[in-house]
Write a protein that holds these residues in place. Sequence first.
Motif, PDB file in Angstrom:
ATOM      1  N   ASP A 192       0.851  -1.188   0.000  1.00  0.00           N
ATOM      2  CA  ASP A 192       0.000   0.000   0.000  1.00  0.00           C
ATOM      3  C   ASP A 192       0.889   1.240   0.000  1.00  0.00           C
ATOM      4  OD1 ASP A 192      -1.676   2.140   0.533  1.00  0.00           O
ATOM      5  OD2 ASP A 192      -2.598   1.241   2.310  1.00  0.00           O
ATOM      6  N   PRO A 193       0.857   2.065  -1.059  1.00  0.00           N
ATOM      7  CA  PRO A 193       1.737   3.237  -1.106  1.00  0.00           C
ATOM      8  C   PRO A 193       1.444   4.277  -0.022  1.00  0.00           C
ATOM      9  CG  PRO A 193       0.220   3.246  -2.968  1.00  0.00           C
ATOM     10  CD  PRO A 193       0.017   1.947  -2.244  1.00  0.00           C
ATOM     11  N   ASP A 194       0.288   4.186   0.639  1.00  0.00           N
ATOM     12  CA  ASP A 194      -0.048   5.120   1.708  1.00  0.00           C
ATOM     13  C   ASP A 194       0.341   4.609   3.098  1.00  0.00           C
ATOM     14  OD1 ASP A 194      -1.179   6.961  -0.098  1.00  0.00           O
ATOM     15  OD2 ASP A 194      -3.077   5.852  -0.076  1.00  0.00           O
ATOM     16  N   ALA A 195       0.831   3.372   3.169  1.00  0.00           N
ATOM     17  CA  ALA A 195       1.209   2.782   4.457  1.00  0.00           C
ATOM     18  C   ALA A 195       2.558   3.327   4.912  1.00  0.00           C
ATOM     19  CB  ALA A 195       1.273   1.261   4.332  1.00  0.00           C
ATOM     20  N   ALA A 196       2.809   3.210   6.206  1.00  0.00           N
ATOM     21  CA  ALA A 196       4.073   3.659   6.778  1.00  0.00           C
ATOM     22  C   ALA A 196       5.248   2.873   6.192  1.00  0.00           C
ATOM     23  CB  ALA A 196       4.050   3.488   8.291  1.00  0.00           C
ATOM     24  N   VAL A 197       6.369   3.569   6.021  1.00  0.00           N
ATOM     25  CA  VAL A 197       7.598   2.971   5.499  1.00  0.00           C
ATOM     26  C   VAL A 197       8.627   2.963   6.620  1.00  0.00           C
ATOM     27  CG1 VAL A 197       9.511   3.327   3.874  1.00  0.00           C
ATOM     28  CG2 VAL A 197       7.153   3.757   3.144  1.00  0.00           C
ATOM     29  N   GLN A 198       9.296   1.829   6.796  1.00  0.00           N
ATOM     30  CA  GLN A 198      10.397   1.738   7.747  1.00  0.00           C
ATOM     31  C   GLN A 198      11.477   0.877   7.110  1.00  0.00           C
ATOM     32  OE1 GLN A 198       9.477   1.150  11.859  1.00  0.00           O
ATOM     33  NE2 GLN A 198      11.451   0.191  12.253  1.00  0.00           N
ATOM     34  N   LEU A 199      12.646   1.497   6.831  1.00  0.00           N
ATOM     35  CA  LEU A 199      13.744   0.843   6.146  1.00  0.00           C
ATOM     36  C   LEU A 199      15.060   1.218   6.799  1.00  0.00           C
ATOM     37  CD1 LEU A 199      12.759   2.053   2.569  1.00  0.00           C
ATOM     38  CD2 LEU A 199      12.297  -0.211   3.489  1.00  0.00           C
ATOM     39  N   GLU A 200      16.109   0.478   6.476  1.00  0.00           N
ATOM     40  CA  GLU A 200      17.443   0.834   6.934  1.00  0.00           C
ATOM     41  C   GLU A 200      18.281   1.275   5.743  1.00  0.00           C
ATOM     42  OE1 GLU A 200      21.357  -0.902   9.245  1.00  0.00           O
ATOM     43  OE2 GLU A 200      19.738  -2.273   8.736  1.00  0.00           O
ATOM     44  N   LEU A 201      18.762   2.515   5.771  1.00  0.00           N
ATOM     45  CA  LEU A 201      19.699   3.002   4.764  1.00  0.00           C
ATOM     46  C   LEU A 201      21.069   2.508   5.220  1.00  0.00           C
ATOM     47  CD1 LEU A 201      18.379   6.655   4.274  1.00  0.00           C
ATOM     48  CD2 LEU A 201      17.620   4.537   3.166  1.00  0.00           C
ATOM     49  N   LEU A 238      23.623   9.000   3.520  1.00  0.00           N
ATOM     50  CA  LEU A 238      22.550   8.880   4.513  1.00  0.00           C
ATOM     51  C   LEU A 238      22.557   7.458   5.053  1.00  0.00           C
ATOM     52  CD1 LEU A 238      19.534  10.638   2.742  1.00  0.00           C
ATOM     53  CD2 LEU A 238      20.951  11.551   4.578  1.00  0.00           C
ATOM     54  N   ARG A 239      22.641   7.319   6.370  1.00  0.00           N
ATOM     55  CA  ARG A 239      22.604   5.992   6.988  1.00  0.00           C
ATOM     56  C   ARG A 239      21.733   6.052   8.224  1.00  0.00           C
ATOM     57  NH1 ARG A 239      28.445   3.171   6.497  1.00  0.00           N
ATOM     58  NH2 ARG A 239      28.937   3.975   4.438  1.00  0.00           N
ATOM     59  N   GLY A 240      20.977   4.983   8.436  1.00  0.00           N
ATOM     60  CA  GLY A 240      20.146   4.905   9.623  1.00  0.00           C
ATOM     61  C   GLY A 240      18.780   4.353   9.287  1.00  0.00           C
ATOM     62  N   GLN A 241      17.890   4.410  10.278  1.00  0.00           N
ATOM     63  CA  GLN A 241      16.520   3.935  10.128  1.00  0.00           C
ATOM     64  C   GLN A 241      15.675   5.062   9.548  1.00  0.00           C
ATOM     65  OE1 GLN A 241      15.218   0.838  10.685  1.00  0.00           O
ATOM     66  NE2 GLN A 241      17.315   0.179  11.077  1.00  0.00           N
ATOM     67  N   ARG A 256       5.254  12.461   7.355  1.00  0.00           N
ATOM     68  CA  ARG A 256       6.470  12.942   8.019  1.00  0.00           C
ATOM     69  C   ARG A 256       7.600  11.953   7.770  1.00  0.00           C
ATOM     70  NH1 ARG A 256       6.142  18.037   9.363  1.00  0.00           N
ATOM     71  NH2 ARG A 256       7.754  17.740  10.931  1.00  0.00           N
ATOM     72  N   CYS A 257       8.826  12.463   7.709  1.00  0.00           N
ATOM     73  CA  CYS A 257      10.015  11.664   7.458  1.00  0.00           C
ATOM     74  C   CYS A 257      11.035  11.900   8.571  1.00  0.00           C
ATOM     75  CB  CYS A 257      10.604  12.055   6.105  1.00  0.00           C
ATOM     76  SG  CYS A 257      12.207  11.323   5.715  1.00  0.00           S
ATOM     77  N   SER A 258      11.695  10.839   9.039  1.00  0.00           N
ATOM     78  CA  SER A 258      12.755  10.999  10.028  1.00  0.00           C
ATOM     79  C   SER A 258      13.835   9.954   9.773  1.00  0.00           C
ATOM     80  CB  SER A 258      12.206  10.864  11.449  1.00  0.00           C
ATOM     81  OG  SER A 258      11.701   9.569  11.663  1.00  0.00           O
ATOM     82  N   LEU A 259      15.025  10.237  10.273  1.00  0.00           N
ATOM     83  CA  LEU A 259      16.168   9.358  10.144  1.00  0.00           C
ATOM     84  C   LEU A 259      16.825   9.242  11.520  1.00  0.00           C
ATOM     85  CD1 LEU A 259      17.883   7.766   8.058  1.00  0.00           C
ATOM     86  CD2 LEU A 259      19.279   9.823   7.813  1.00  0.00           C
ATOM     87  N   THR A 260      16.916   8.004  12.039  1.00  0.00           N
ATOM     88  CA  THR A 260      17.506   7.758  13.349  1.00  0.00           C
ATOM     89  C   THR A 260      18.636   6.741  13.214  1.00  0.00           C
ATOM     90  OG1 THR A 260      15.839   6.063  13.810  1.00  0.00           O
ATOM     91  CG2 THR A 260      15.362   8.289  14.595  1.00  0.00           C
ATOM     92  N   PRO A 261      19.538   6.664  14.207  1.00  0.00           N
ATOM     93  CA  PRO A 261      20.624   5.700  14.118  1.00  0.00           C
ATOM     94  C   PRO A 261      20.101   4.269  14.001  1.00  0.00           C
ATOM     95  CG  PRO A 261      21.023   7.257  15.896  1.00  0.00           C
ATOM     96  CD  PRO A 261      19.618   7.489  15.422  1.00  0.00           C
ATOM     97  N   PRO A 262      20.887   3.419  13.336  1.00  0.00           N
ATOM     98  CA  PRO A 262      20.452   2.010  13.176  1.00  0.00           C
ATOM     99  C   PRO A 262      20.347   1.270  14.498  1.00  0.00           C
ATOM    100  CG  PRO A 262      22.630   2.374  12.165  1.00  0.00           C
ATOM    101  CD  PRO A 262      22.164   3.676  12.720  1.00  0.00           C
TER     102      PRO A 262
END
Length: 126
Positions: free
Chosen positions: A96-105, A110-113, A120-126
């Motif tokens: 579903d393109p509207d569902a939440a995305v959670q990936l590891e870069l 750019l690196r992190g979760q 909203r978009c955020s990037l946190t440490p792995p």
Amino acid sequence: MSDPPTALLRYSLLRHTGAPGDPSGYHYDLLLEDGETCRSWRLPAIPPLNGTSQEATPLAPHRRVWLEPRSAAVSGDRGWAERVMAGRYRGTLPADPDAAVQLELVDGALRGQLRITAGRCSLTPP
């Protein structure tokens, strides 16, 4: 038996200038490889690690050619885009393109979760 390892897919961050109706004059397009295209979001800035979450506006899928190093005019006289960051990610995009995305870069500048949820978009440490 453990699950097979998830294949690494590519991500790219484009700096898009001269887009019609863009009050700041530029923004960033975040692209995540997804089969034959890329899921894409407009971001006002490069996501800072452990920074405040920022607006992430869904965009139409982008062509995979934008994952490669390039700088080119955007079709339809919609400005200019240049790849400024790229790497690979681990994880699965939801169907579903509207569902939440959670990936590891996992590599690149750019690196992190990476989390994209509720616009909203955020990037946190792995």
